[in-house]
Design a protein around this motif. Structure first.
Motif, mmCIF file in Angstrom:
data_model
loop_
_atom_site.group_PDB
_atom_site.id
_atom_site.type_symbol
_atom_site.label_atom_id
_atom_site.label_comp_id
_atom_site.label_asym_id
_atom_site.label_seq_id
_atom_site.Cartn_x
_atom_site.Cartn_y
_atom_site.Cartn_z
ATOM 1 N N THR A 126 5.707 -10.130 6.104
ATOM 2 C CA THR A 126 6.148 -9.976 4.504
ATOM 3 C C THR A 126 5.714 -8.678 4.000
ATOM 4 O OG1 THR A 126 5.997 -12.331 4.438
ATOM 5 C CG2 THR A 126 6.247 -11.251 2.441
ATOM 6 N N LEU A 127 6.579 -8.001 3.423
ATOM 7 C CA LEU A 127 6.323 -6.701 2.871
ATOM 8 C C LEU A 127 6.316 -6.912 1.372
ATOM 9 C CD1 LEU A 127 5.679 -3.590 2.466
ATOM 10 C CD2 LEU A 127 7.824 -3.238 2.723
ATOM 11 N N LEU A 128 5.473 -6.771 0.503
ATOM 12 C CA LEU A 128 5.429 -7.041 -1.042
ATOM 13 C C LEU A 128 6.256 -5.784 -1.575
ATOM 14 C CD1 LEU A 128 1.646 -8.162 -1.323
ATOM 15 C CD2 LEU A 128 3.847 -9.560 -1.028
ATOM 16 N N SER A 129 7.301 -6.104 -2.125
ATOM 17 C CA SER A 129 8.061 -5.195 -2.969
ATOM 18 C C SER A 129 7.627 -5.018 -4.305
ATOM 19 C CB SER A 129 9.369 -5.672 -3.042
ATOM 20 O OG SER A 129 10.250 -4.789 -3.589
ATOM 21 N N ASP A 152 7.567 11.469 -3.892
ATOM 22 C CA ASP A 152 8.966 12.018 -3.909
ATOM 23 C C ASP A 152 9.223 13.186 -2.948
ATOM 24 O OD1 ASP A 152 9.220 10.240 -6.450
ATOM 25 O OD2 ASP A 152 8.498 12.033 -7.565
ATOM 26 N N VAL A 153 10.325 13.060 -2.247
ATOM 27 C CA VAL A 153 10.320 13.944 -1.006
ATOM 28 C C VAL A 153 11.853 14.639 -0.996
ATOM 29 C CG1 VAL A 153 10.838 14.250 1.481
ATOM 30 C CG2 VAL A 153 9.194 12.472 0.632
ATOM 31 N N GLU A 154 11.844 16.107 -1.245
ATOM 32 C CA GLU A 154 13.048 16.636 -1.268
ATOM 33 C C GLU A 154 14.102 16.280 -2.325
ATOM 34 O OE1 GLU A 154 14.147 16.952 2.824
ATOM 35 O OE2 GLU A 154 12.445 18.296 3.362
ATOM 36 N N GLY A 209 0.847 -1.197 -0.054
ATOM 37 C CA GLY A 209 0.114 0.054 -0.013
ATOM 38 C C GLY A 209 0.777 1.358 0.077
ATOM 39 N N ILE A 210 0.294 2.272 0.642
ATOM 40 C CA ILE A 210 0.845 3.664 0.488
ATOM 41 C C ILE A 210 0.768 4.338 1.958
ATOM 42 C CG2 ILE A 210 0.544 6.012 -0.549
ATOM 43 C CD1 ILE A 210 -0.432 4.435 -2.975
ATOM 44 N N GLN A 211 1.609 4.952 2.499
ATOM 45 C CA GLN A 211 2.959 5.267 2.118
ATOM 46 C C GLN A 211 3.899 4.485 2.667
ATOM 47 O OE1 GLN A 211 1.497 9.747 3.220
ATOM 48 N NE2 GLN A 211 3.854 9.825 2.314
ATOM 49 N N SER A 212 5.019 4.301 1.678
ATOM 50 C CA SER A 212 5.913 3.419 2.517
ATOM 51 C C SER A 212 6.638 3.611 3.667
ATOM 52 C CB SER A 212 7.109 3.478 1.399
ATOM 53 O OG SER A 212 6.598 3.095 0.207
ATOM 54 N N GLU A 224 13.443 5.220 -4.367
ATOM 55 C CA GLU A 224 14.724 5.202 -3.274
ATOM 56 C C GLU A 224 14.213 5.046 -2.052
ATOM 57 O OE1 GLU A 224 18.436 8.086 -1.975
ATOM 58 O OE2 GLU A 224 17.670 8.420 -4.094
ATOM 59 N N ILE A 225 13.062 5.864 -1.759
ATOM 60 C CA ILE A 225 12.538 5.748 -0.378
ATOM 61 C C ILE A 225 12.141 4.152 -0.199
ATOM 62 C CG2 ILE A 225 10.847 6.459 1.060
ATOM 63 C CD1 ILE A 225 11.116 9.377 -0.355
#
Length: 197
Positions: free
Chosen positions: A149-152, A159-161, A127-130, A167-168
């Motif tokens: 388990t986290l589903l990659s 996007d942050v700064e 889901g959102i936000q990571s 990447e996050i």
């Protein structure tokens, strides 16, 4: 018979996936992944509902964030607050869980006990936000004694700064691996747990 898995669908709401002004850049990827994940999980669940084996193979937990009045854009009953994916009416293995904190288990202290009563020992999440509700809920699930388990590829964020969402996502996955969360591509987990896609 294997224990049921609780599939957490975290905060996939109109604000972060459909509104052009506020959606995450990677929203289409998350919605596409979510559609497939739910389709396959529901096929498995519907097969169980036809045969009524000892326990369901999966419980689907739809998590919906609600901001307190004046504290954000996800005010209850607004268009922004509505879920993209919702539990099906009359399907007791699909549950809606509201929350006002990042950690779903913090807002809902009875949730862990309810899941354990139903035989759940593992939580699979996307889901959102990571780095916010997804990470916090995974940590909360670990603290409650679940395997997680986290589903990659099926979680993301804004996007942050100057740092892109991708990447996050990787940073979150690394932090969660360090504390014992399994991180696996969603396609592999879905194919292994609930059959070919």
């Amino acid at each position: 018979m294997a224990s049921p898995i609780a599939l957490f669908v975290i905060d996939i709401q109109n604000d972060n996936t459909t509104d052009p002004k506020t959606r995450v850049r990677t929203a289409d990827r998350i919605k596409d992944a979510g559609k497939t994940i739910l389709q396959v999980a529901r096929q498995t669940l519907d097969a169980y509902r036809t045969t009524k084996e000892a326990s369901p193979p999966v419980l689907i937990i739809f998590v919906q964030h609600e901001d307190l009045p004046g504290k954000g854009t996800l005010a209850k009953d607004t268009e922004a607050w509505k879920l993209v994916f919702e539990p099906r009416a009359g399907v007791e293995e699909e549950l809606l869980v509201q929350k006002t904190t990042r950690n779903t288990f913090e807002t809902n202290p009875e949730l862990a006990g309810m899941l354990k009563t139903r035989g759940v020992s593992e939580i699979v999440a996307f889901g959102i936000q990571s780095e916010c509700c997804v990470e916090s809920t995974c940590r909360g699930a670990l603290q409650e004694g679940f395997d997680v388990t986290l589903l990659s590829g099926a979680h993301s964020t804004y996007d942050v700064e100057g740092k892109p969402a991708e990447e996050i996502e990787v940073e979150v996955e690394e932090r969660l691996r360090e504390i014992g969360v399994r991180v696996e591509p969603w396609e592999e987990v879905v194919a292994r747990r609930w059959g070919a896609m």
